[in-house]
Write a protein that holds these residues in place. Structure first.
Motif, PDB file in Angstrom:
ATOM      1  N   PHE A 231      21.406   4.062  32.060  1.00 32.69           N
ATOM      2  CA  PHE A 231      19.712   3.973  31.889  1.00 32.69           C
ATOM      3  C   PHE A 231      19.275   4.415  30.959  1.00 32.69           C
ATOM      4  N   LYS A 232      19.723   5.384  30.144  1.00 34.08           N
ATOM      5  CA  LYS A 232      19.435   5.763  28.845  1.00 34.08           C
ATOM      6  C   LYS A 232      19.437   4.667  27.768  1.00 34.08           C
ATOM      7  N   SER A 233      20.712   4.083  27.997  1.00 35.15           N
ATOM      8  CA  SER A 233      21.239   3.013  27.032  1.00 35.15           C
ATOM      9  C   SER A 233      20.135   1.884  27.220  1.00 35.15           C
ATOM     10  N   SER A 234      19.675   1.523  28.375  1.00 38.58           N
ATOM     11  CA  SER A 234      18.942   0.493  28.762  1.00 38.58           C
ATOM     12  C   SER A 234      17.462   0.905  27.987  1.00 38.58           C
ATOM     13  N   LEU A 235      17.021   2.062  28.200  1.00 40.23           N
ATOM     14  CA  LEU A 235      15.597   2.273  27.713  1.00 40.23           C
ATOM     15  C   LEU A 235      15.707   2.488  26.163  1.00 40.23           C
ATOM     16  N   GLU A 236      16.916   2.659  25.279  1.00 40.30           N
ATOM     17  CA  GLU A 236      17.059   2.631  24.116  1.00 40.30           C
ATOM     18  C   GLU A 236      16.757   1.270  23.540  1.00 40.30           C
ATOM     19  N   ILE A 237      17.154   0.184  24.148  1.00 40.47           N
ATOM     20  CA  ILE A 237      17.019  -1.098  23.951  1.00 40.47           C
ATOM     21  C   ILE A 237      15.688  -1.605  24.031  1.00 40.47           C
ATOM     22  N   LYS A 238      15.116  -1.379  25.361  1.00 39.12           N
ATOM     23  CA  LYS A 238      13.859  -1.624  25.694  1.00 39.12           C
ATOM     24  C   LYS A 238      12.984  -0.449  26.359  1.00 39.12           C
ATOM     25  N   THR A 239      12.321   0.251  25.563  1.00 45.15           N
ATOM     26  CA  THR A 239      11.663   1.232  26.151  1.00 45.15           C
ATOM     27  C   THR A 239      10.445   1.149  27.092  1.00 45.15           C
ATOM     28  N   ASP A 240      10.215  -0.110  27.533  1.00 45.70           N
ATOM     29  CA  ASP A 240       9.315  -0.553  28.422  1.00 45.70           C
ATOM     30  C   ASP A 240      10.178  -0.804  29.774  1.00 45.70           C
ATOM     31  N   GLN A 241      11.433  -0.592  29.710  1.00 44.06           N
ATOM     32  CA  GLN A 241      12.279  -1.047  31.041  1.00 44.06           C
ATOM     33  C   GLN A 241      11.936   0.124  32.122  1.00 44.06           C
ATOM     34  N   GLU A 242      10.847  -0.224  32.950  1.00 49.33           N
ATOM     35  CA  GLU A 242      10.414   0.931  33.673  1.00 49.33           C
ATOM     36  C   GLU A 242      11.172   0.930  34.930  1.00 49.33           C
ATOM     37  N   GLU A 243      12.263  -0.076  35.378  1.00 51.42           N
ATOM     38  CA  GLU A 243      13.308  -0.139  36.259  1.00 51.42           C
ATOM     39  C   GLU A 243      14.185   0.912  36.027  1.00 51.42           C
ATOM     40  N   ALA A 244      14.645   0.884  34.599  1.00 46.99           N
ATOM     41  CA  ALA A 244      15.602   2.077  34.057  1.00 46.99           C
ATOM     42  C   ALA A 244      15.055   3.503  34.231  1.00 46.99           C
ATOM     43  N   ARG A 245      13.987   3.336  33.775  1.00 45.07           N
ATOM     44  CA  ARG A 245      13.112   5.061  33.722  1.00 45.07           C
ATOM     45  C   ARG A 245      13.013   5.510  35.154  1.00 45.07           C
ATOM     46  N   TYR A 246      12.716   4.638  35.842  1.00 49.49           N
ATOM     47  CA  TYR A 246      12.701   5.136  37.533  1.00 49.49           C
ATOM     48  C   TYR A 246      14.103   5.420  37.845  1.00 49.49           C
ATOM     49  N   ASN A 247      14.955   4.606  37.650  1.00 51.37           N
ATOM     50  CA  ASN A 247      16.384   4.986  37.980  1.00 51.37           C
ATOM     51  C   ASN A 247      16.998   6.303  37.331  1.00 51.37           C
ATOM     52  N   LEU A 248      16.681   6.393  36.042  1.00 53.83           N
ATOM     53  CA  LEU A 248      16.944   7.649  35.501  1.00 53.83           C
ATOM     54  C   LEU A 248      16.526   8.940  36.071  1.00 53.83           C
ATOM     55  N   ALA A 249      15.208   8.847  36.404  1.00 55.56           N
ATOM     56  CA  ALA A 249      14.679   9.830  37.206  1.00 55.56           C
ATOM     57  C   ALA A 249      15.354  10.054  38.409  1.00 55.56           C
ATOM     58  N   LEU A 250      15.818   9.117  39.162  1.00 53.28           N
ATOM     59  CA  LEU A 250      16.243   9.028  40.382  1.00 53.28           C
ATOM     60  C   LEU A 250      17.790   9.968  40.406  1.00 53.28           C
ATOM     61  N   CYS A 251      18.635   9.546  39.256  1.00 58.68           N
ATOM     62  CA  CYS A 251      19.855  10.007  38.777  1.00 58.68           C
ATOM     63  C   CYS A 251      19.758  11.662  38.465  1.00 58.68           C
ATOM     64  N   TYR A 252      18.750  11.924  37.915  1.00 63.09           N
ATOM     65  CA  TYR A 252      18.523  13.375  37.709  1.00 63.09           C
ATOM     66  C   TYR A 252      18.212  14.020  39.075  1.00 63.09           C
ATOM     67  N   LEU A 253      17.319  13.418  39.790  1.00 63.88           N
ATOM     68  CA  LEU A 253      17.005  14.115  41.113  1.00 63.88           C
ATOM     69  C   LEU A 253      18.405  14.404  41.875  1.00 63.88           C
ATOM     70  N   LYS A 254      19.253  13.416  42.277  1.00 63.44           N
ATOM     71  CA  LYS A 254      20.454  13.362  42.709  1.00 63.44           C
ATOM     72  C   LYS A 254      21.593  14.205  42.122  1.00 63.44           C
ATOM     73  N   ASP A 255      21.623  14.514  40.864  1.00 63.39           N
ATOM     74  CA  ASP A 255      22.370  15.422  40.515  1.00 63.39           C
ATOM     75  C   ASP A 255      21.777  16.907  40.278  1.00 63.39           C
ATOM     76  N   GLY A 256      20.592  17.068  40.767  1.00 60.99           N
ATOM     77  CA  GLY A 256      20.208  18.428  41.070  1.00 60.99           C
ATOM     78  C   GLY A 256      19.096  18.802  39.737  1.00 60.99           C
ATOM     79  N   ASP A 257      18.866  17.849  38.878  1.00 61.58           N
ATOM     80  CA  ASP A 257      17.978  18.303  37.701  1.00 61.58           C
ATOM     81  C   ASP A 257      16.610  17.956  38.032  1.00 61.58           C
ATOM     82  N   ALA A 258      15.783  18.779  38.906  1.00 65.07           N
ATOM     83  CA  ALA A 258      14.680  18.453  39.185  1.00 65.07           C
ATOM     84  C   ALA A 258      13.474  18.348  38.242  1.00 65.07           C
TER      85      ALA A 258
END
Length: 492
Positions: free
Chosen positions: A211-238
């Motif tokens: 997801f970070k790679s997606s955002l590096e290519i396109k900073t406005d890729q909001e789906e990837a940003r949402y998904n990155l936040a979800l990954c952080y949450l599932k990994d316990g990084d609140a």
């Protein structure tokens, strides 16, 4: 007749057939089957006509753009606008431990204007947007045999594979596009899809990197940003999840999925650190009546968990309007009203909940609890005993009675009942028993004994949030310095 009304009529016919089927005779089922077959023929005809219309419409749009000078008329690559179409939640999401990933649904980013396989592409695109992914896969598979470098076609092919649950094959296609595609949009979308596949396998670290790679290519890729936040949450990084999701809310304050994710992250952070002060960011608006029932119910629960009882109350208010016969909605409204405004305003609402669901012990307990804290001990005891008359082993009713005995100064009776909890097979019930005993020891100012009881509740600290405060009180009385944050740290 409007086309919307016509489709509603067809849907109603299908629902009627389904409802009648179980009670129908053999002869009636044959008639119903004929009706289903007719509806299937209608559906197939509509699909074919829609595909023909879509193809003709696309041709007309391209030619008009050419006449207006917006598109070249030669055979070179033509750039066409990209749309993510993330509003279609049913086909663009996947459940990962009750939280949706945004896979995205891509439209064309590059196509060859005079390519002889354009009709195949258009047909596949039509099937795709009708969610007929098996048919779409066949079209794009044929396209890839003849035009393997067509990036948009390969992207559609990869997504079709993904929605046909052929993850391994889809992963290879997305990986190829992420390394070889010239279009930044295609590359970013491919990395986002790779992240979704990895996340579904609970490979949170690797998914987050995609997801970070997606955002590096396109900073406005909001789906990837949402998904990155979800990954952080599932990994316990609140905290990391909160930081990312707040960026999403700054872009779209009406994104309710992001608001729900913020609430989940806030709930996790608060369970990890009771001293964390959390206030919803300004983009989070008040809940509205437009939200569906499931969303309102989940938001209410999440708002309660982070202590935002006013917003939870609003959610339950809308739910009682929509579901006036559902006792749980009235119970939620009553409970949050009590937390905000006290017993006088909440009691009528709680009685409404009990009248709709008289067998629901939770509602009776809540009624008794309100009366107990309003000083009406006799009313509270009557409610708790009513629960115990139906089931002597009802732990909820017994817990209410322990608190009532404490209020009445009958400590021996309270201790006797609390000790029964400590012999239960359920770990949480045992912890609840130690919690009650700890509170009784505090009343008797037996601080060392209280501290020992509260220590035994620590495995279930997240459910008993008062424990750190009581332990800090005990430490203070015993001349020890212990912070709430230290008490929340797990033992090594």
């Amino acid at each position: 007749m409007k086309i919307e009304d016509w489709f509603q009529t067809l849907r109603s016919k299908a629902e009627t057939i389904e409802e009648k089927w179980s009670d129908a005779t053999e002869q009636e089922r044959l008639q119903l089957a004929d009706q289903l077959f007719y509806l299937r023929q209608v559906s197939d005809t509509v699909v074919d006509l829609w595909l023909q219309f879509e193809e003709r419409l696309s041709i007309a749009i391209r030619r008009i753009k050419q006449m207006e000078g917006q598109l070249p008329v030669d055979d070179k690559h033509t750039q066409v606008a990209v749309t993510n179409e993330t509003s279609d939640k049913d086909s663009s999401q996947s459940e990962v431990a009750s939280a949706p990933l945004k896979k995205g649904k891509e439209s064309t980013s590059e196509l060859k204007e005079a390519n002889p396989y354009d009709p195949v592409f258009r047909r596949g695109e039509g099937f795709y947007h009708l969610r007929m992914f098996q048919d779409a896969k066949k079209c794009f598979e044929e396209l890839m045999q003849h035009a393997p470098d067509w990036e948009s076609g390969r992207l559609y092919y990869a997504y079709s594979l993904l929605f046909c649950e052929e993850q391994e094959h889809a992963f290879r296609e997305f990986r190829l596009l992420s390394r070889s595609a010239s279009s930044p949009t295609v590359v970013a979308s491919s990395f986002n899809a790779i992240g979704c596949i990895l996340a579904e396998e609970q490979q949170w670290l690797e998914a987050a990197q995609a997801f970070k790679s997606s955002l590096e290519i396109k900073t406005d890729q909001e789906e990837a940003r949402y998904n990155l936040a979800l990954c952080y949450l599932k990994d316990g990084d609140a905290q990391e999840a909160l930081d990312e999701i707040e960026k999403c809310l700054q872009k779209d304050e009406d994104d309710w999925e992001s608001q729900m994710l913020w609430l989940r992250a806030a709930q996790l952070l608060q369970s990890m650190d009771e001293s964390a002060e959390l206030a919803p960011p300004s983009p989070i608006q008040l809940p509205t009546r437009d939200l569906d029932t499931d969303t309102l119910q989940e938001m209410a629960s999440l708002y309660e968990s982070v202590g935002n009882y006013h917003r939870a109350q609003i959610c339950y208010h809308f739910l009682t309007e929509r579901l006036p016969r559902e006792g749980w909605a009235w119970h939620g409204l009553a409970w949050n009203t009590w937390l905000i405004a006290g017993t006088k305003r909440a009691l009528t609402l709680m009685k409404k909940a009990i009248s709709l669901a008289p067998d629901q012990d939770d509602f009776t307990f809540s009624y008794g609890w309100m009366q107990l804290f309003d000083g009406k001990i006799d009313e509270a005891v009557r409610a708790f005993r009513q629960m115990l008359e139906k089931n002597r082993e009802n732990r909820l009713g017994q817990s209410g009675m322990i608190s009532a005995y404490e209020k009445m100064g009958e400590y021996a009776a309270a201790k006797r009942m609390a000790k029964e909890f400590t012999e239960d097979q359920e770990p949480y019930v045992r912890s609840l028993g130690y919690f009650h005993l700890g509170r009784l020891a505090v009343v008797e100012e037996n601080w060392r004994m209280a501290e020992q009881y509260f220590q035994r509740t620590l495995p279930h600290i997240s459910q008993l949030r008062e424990v750190p405060i009581y332990m800090q009180l005990c430490a203070s009385k015993l001349g020890e310095q212990t912070s709430v944050k230290e008490l929340l740290q797990p033992e090594l």
